[in-house]
Design a protein around this motif. Sequence first.
Motif, PDB file in Angstrom:
ATOM      1  N   UNK A   1       0.794  -1.219   0.000  1.00 45.22           N
ATOM      2  CA  UNK A   1       0.000   0.000   0.000  1.00 45.22           C
ATOM      3  C   UNK A   1       0.828   1.272   0.000  1.00 45.22           C
ATOM      4  N   UNK A   2       2.101   1.187   0.380  1.00 39.69           N
ATOM      5  CA  UNK A   2       2.968   2.368   0.408  1.00 39.69           C
ATOM      6  C   UNK A   2       3.493   2.709  -0.984  1.00 39.69           C
ATOM      7  N   UNK A   3       3.937   1.672  -1.689  1.00 42.37           N
ATOM      8  CA  UNK A   3       4.379   1.814  -3.075  1.00 42.37           C
ATOM      9  C   UNK A   3       4.288   0.436  -3.707  1.00 42.37           C
ATOM     10  N   UNK A   4       3.501   0.328  -4.766  1.00 40.71           N
ATOM     11  CA  UNK A   4       3.224  -0.982  -5.339  1.00 40.71           C
ATOM     12  C   UNK A   4       4.461  -1.653  -5.925  1.00 40.71           C
ATOM     13  N   UNK A   5       5.512  -0.877  -6.181  1.00 45.41           N
ATOM     14  CA  UNK A   5       6.752  -1.456  -6.705  1.00 45.41           C
ATOM     15  C   UNK A   5       7.399  -2.404  -5.705  1.00 45.41           C
ATOM     16  N   UNK A   6       7.105  -2.247  -4.416  1.00 46.96           N
ATOM     17  CA  UNK A   6       7.680  -3.131  -3.410  1.00 46.96           C
ATOM     18  C   UNK A   6       7.249  -4.579  -3.604  1.00 46.96           C
ATOM     19  N   UNK A   7       6.105  -4.793  -4.224  1.00 43.08           N
ATOM     20  CA  UNK A   7       5.616  -6.161  -4.449  1.00 43.08           C
ATOM     21  C   UNK A   7       6.456  -6.903  -5.476  1.00 43.08           C
TER      22      UNK A   7
ATOM     23  N   UNK B   1      19.292  -3.873  -5.098  1.00 38.56           N
ATOM     24  CA  UNK B   1      19.532  -3.202  -3.814  1.00 38.56           C
ATOM     25  C   UNK B   1      19.405  -1.696  -3.947  1.00 38.56           C
ATOM     26  N   UNK B   2      20.008  -1.153  -4.986  1.00 35.21           N
ATOM     27  CA  UNK B   2      19.951   0.292  -5.207  1.00 35.21           C
ATOM     28  C   UNK B   2      18.529   0.746  -5.542  1.00 35.21           C
ATOM     29  N   UNK B   3      17.812  -0.077  -6.291  1.00 35.10           N
ATOM     30  CA  UNK B   3      16.432   0.265  -6.646  1.00 35.10           C
ATOM     31  C   UNK B   3      15.523   0.226  -5.421  1.00 35.10           C
ATOM     32  N   UNK B   4      15.757  -0.724  -4.525  1.00 33.20           N
ATOM     33  CA  UNK B   4      14.950  -0.783  -3.310  1.00 33.20           C
ATOM     34  C   UNK B   4      15.180   0.464  -2.452  1.00 33.20           C
ATOM     35  N   UNK B   5      16.408   0.917  -2.380  1.00 31.62           N
ATOM     36  CA  UNK B   5      16.695   2.144  -1.642  1.00 31.62           C
ATOM     37  C   UNK B   5      15.939   3.328  -2.243  1.00 31.62           C
ATOM     38  N   UNK B   6      15.856   3.367  -3.571  1.00 31.24           N
ATOM     39  CA  UNK B   6      15.120   4.439  -4.233  1.00 31.24           C
ATOM     40  C   UNK B   6      13.639   4.395  -3.878  1.00 31.24           C
TER      41      UNK B   6
ATOM     42  N   UNK C   1       9.144   6.991  -0.639  1.00 35.32           N
ATOM     43  CA  UNK C   1       8.000   7.021   0.285  1.00 35.32           C
ATOM     44  C   UNK C   1       8.393   7.575   1.649  1.00 35.32           C
ATOM     45  N   UNK C   2       9.633   8.045   1.775  1.00 30.67           N
ATOM     46  CA  UNK C   2      10.069   8.645   3.036  1.00 30.67           C
ATOM     47  C   UNK C   2      10.236   7.660   4.169  1.00 30.67           C
TER      48      UNK C   2
END
Length: 387
Positions: free
Chosen positions: A116-122, A147-152, A157-158
């Motif tokens: 729900x925070x950012x659908x890219x996390x799925x 790893x770098x993309x997850x940090x982004x 989402x702060x």
Amino acid sequence: MKKTGKAADRASERPAPSRRRFIGKAAAGTATALSFPMIATAQTPTQLRFQSTWPSKDIFHEYALDYAKKVNDMTGGELKIEVLPAGAVVPAFGLLEAVSKGTLDGGHGVMVYHYGKNQALALWGSGPGFGMDANMLLAWHKYGGGKELLQKVYQAIGANVVSFPYGPMPTQPLGWFKKPITKPEDMKGLKFRTVGISIDVFTGLGAAVNALPGGEIVPAMDRGLLDAAEFNNASSDRVLGFPDVSKVCMLQSYHQNAEQFEVLYNKAKYDALPGKLRAILDNAAEAASADMAWKAIDRYSKDYLEMQTKDNVKFYKTPDAVLQKQLEAYDQVVQKKAEENPLFKEILESQRRFAERATRWDMDTNVNRRMAYNHYFGSKKTSPKKA
């Protein structure tokens, strides 16, 4: 008068006066040190309070405890992680926010719970992973740019967190049903539980989807609020009580073909730790990842057998027609989300590039195990029934 002979030799062997005085002082210092040894004082360990997103009886919570024990052992008492079960401080789906705010120092869960925070996390686990399994997706995460993309994503989402994806999960079942699923149309109208992008995939197959945390699924099925549901694996499903409300489990699915766990830390808390302890936290995740994969093979296979012999559960292979429809539904879902979310698109393209070469290598290199299994144990035991 100049000394000669043996007297001269003895004189030359004696230390000079200044050297004799230095040796005497050093000896006195040594004697003092021996007389008054240093007394070691116990160091107060740094305490970190964790919460998992799992019920205390679930093997997933056990994995969280395993990670904490590795950290506690390797730090030699300098740092201690205490792990609480789901709901002890916040609900399972509230873990990310609690860790980010510092309500919890860290936690153990899955990234899809932050959908729900950012659908890219799925994309760290929901979907077919372009043919990758969970271990290959972790390879993409560490060496392919994930790893770098997850940090982004977390920055977008702060979220004030440091994340360690680990622990490759086997392919998850399609789910538990009242009767076998024989064709894609059988999904239509079912009140079904899943999470993440799988919500959109199963909605595309015609199901009425409800996202629930693990501990709430079986009670909902028991009350008739759900017709069917998926969770994860033989051990978790068994201990959560699925065989009490269903005797039909459909194995093999693309909806969560490559999922893994996540260890989260509050970033401020993590950054404040000495470098040595931060290195231990990082390496403990990789050690726990291997251990979790090995434990899963042992425990899941035992519970898979016992559900058949003791709980009278019937396992069926999900028909290829249903699997193909999943892929088609997934493609439609992610195409739309990529158009709406540039970061989602960037992650998807990165995974695809890595998967194209890694999956090809994997399939070309590793021998199929079924022939060897049939050779040693007989073909009747090799696969679940066809629906």
